[in-house]
Scaffold this active site. Sequence first.
Site, short mmCIF file in Angstrom:
data_model
loop_
_atom_site.label_atom_id
_atom_site.label_comp_id
_atom_site.label_asym_id
_atom_site.label_seq_id
_atom_site.Cartn_x
_atom_site.Cartn_y
_atom_site.Cartn_z
N ASP A 138 0.85 -1.23 -0.17
CA ASP A 138 -0.11 -0.08 0.17
C ASP A 138 0.82 1.14 -0.14
OD1 ASP A 138 -1.92 1.82 0.40
OD2 ASP A 138 -3.10 1.17 2.48
N GLY A 187 -4.88 3.00 -7.87
CA GLY A 187 -5.81 3.57 -9.32
C GLY A 187 -4.50 4.24 -10.31
N ASP A 208 -10.88 4.10 -0.93
CA ASP A 208 -11.16 2.73 -0.39
C ASP A 208 -12.60 3.46 -1.03
OD1 ASP A 208 -8.70 3.52 0.36
OD2 ASP A 208 -9.46 3.25 2.25
C1 GLA Z 1 -5.19 3.02 3.02
C2 GLA Z 1 -5.77 0.84 1.92
C3 GLA Z 1 -7.26 0.45 2.74
C4 GLA Z 1 -6.39 -0.38 3.60
C5 GLA Z 1 -6.07 0.73 4.48
C6 GLA Z 1 -4.97 0.63 5.85
O1 GLA Z 1 -6.30 3.35 3.02
O2 GLA Z 1 -6.92 1.53 0.80
O3 GLA Z 1 -7.81 -0.43 2.17
O4 GLA Z 1 -5.11 -1.09 3.99
O5 GLA Z 1 -5.02 1.82 4.07
O6 GLA Z 1 -4.31 1.63 6.93
#
Ligand code: GLA
Length: 381
Positions: A138, A187, A208
């Site tokens: 991430d 993305g 998200d």
């Molecule tokens: C980001 C990701 C989420 C999750 C959070 C965790 O927002 O997009 O899917 O993994 O971090 O902190």
Amino acid sequence: MIALLSPMGLTAQNVPTAATPPMGWNSWNHFAEKVTDADVRSAADALVASGMRDAGYVYVNIDDTWEGKRDAQGVIHTNEKFPDMKALADYVHSKGLKLGIYSSPGPKTCAGYEGSYGHEAQDAQTYAEWGIDYLKYDQCSFGDIIRQETGDDLDKAAAMQKAAYEKMHVAIAKTGRPMVYSFCQYGLYSVWAWGPEKGGNLWRTTDDINDHWDRMSLIGFQQAGLEKFAGPGHWNDPDMLEVGNGGMNNTEYELHMSLWAMLSAPLLAGNDLSKMTPETKAILMNRDVIALDQDALGHQGRRVWEEGPKEIWEKDLSRGHKAIAFFNRGESTLDFDPNLKVLADFRGKHLLDLWTKKEVAIDGSTKLRVPKHGVLLLEQR
Ligand code: GLA
């Protein structure tokens, strides 16, 4: 040969990892930063007891907040919520499931925990030693590093991001342990165009999801046009499922599940599996809808018609069959005209409604009625 093997996350010769969209569970949507070792074990138990594992949900993915500190040698350790990751992996594996973990190319994860920046090879090695089968990587604080180093130069920024994701891919490959590799950078920089060449098996295509109709439907329907980038081993990821989390009604959750299946999206349940209503189980375990998602051809569905809140999507399936979905994004029940040109191929065919299990005929006279925020999901049989 392939037909004898389970389709999920295969690593046998000639079969790519994530030959079909990964299926399983992820801790974030329900447990967020509170997730513990006990929650993950309980999710694994519930996957087995509910029948979800046997329906294909095999990845048990721990999201952010498992991370502890690094020791003097730089080796990452878990925090107190996860006393022994290797033991947890052994437990999950003993149930016929696979374990996923989470990190960031930045120094900090999105929840402010330790990321892999500067420790990529070491972390990949640690994950392999624990027995990890899946990594969600991430972007989080790596975005700040990109901004600091590249300013307004978007090409430079894209190159830096690609290099960071590739670095972890190389690190995983060097461990010799197959892991599904999931990119999460929302993305940016048209990730779908370069994800596969940098080792990605799936990549998030948006920011998200949350457990509300507006957000889920916006994200889901926004996937139109990305279909050419998905295929066996490399998938667009419109984020994890919210089915069963309580913020939508069951009609909306059926649409959520149907749309994700039409999109050949990863099916990662995001609810508390130890407390599921019969309706939630029925939605997550609709075998026909799962089969639609997991079709071996791996052709992501596409929008073929839209008018206001009404959309029709089609998906090509193996054996030359097709599925067709009538989506109602509107605020009241709506009828679709059975004489629409785009329905020509479906007239006179045996069509199964994958939710009611009834045969439906598109015969030119019967209106196709779809409730508010609902779907009519048909497959040629
Ligand atoms: C980001 C990701 C989420 C999750 C959070 C965790 O927002 O997009 O899917 O993994 O971090 O902190």
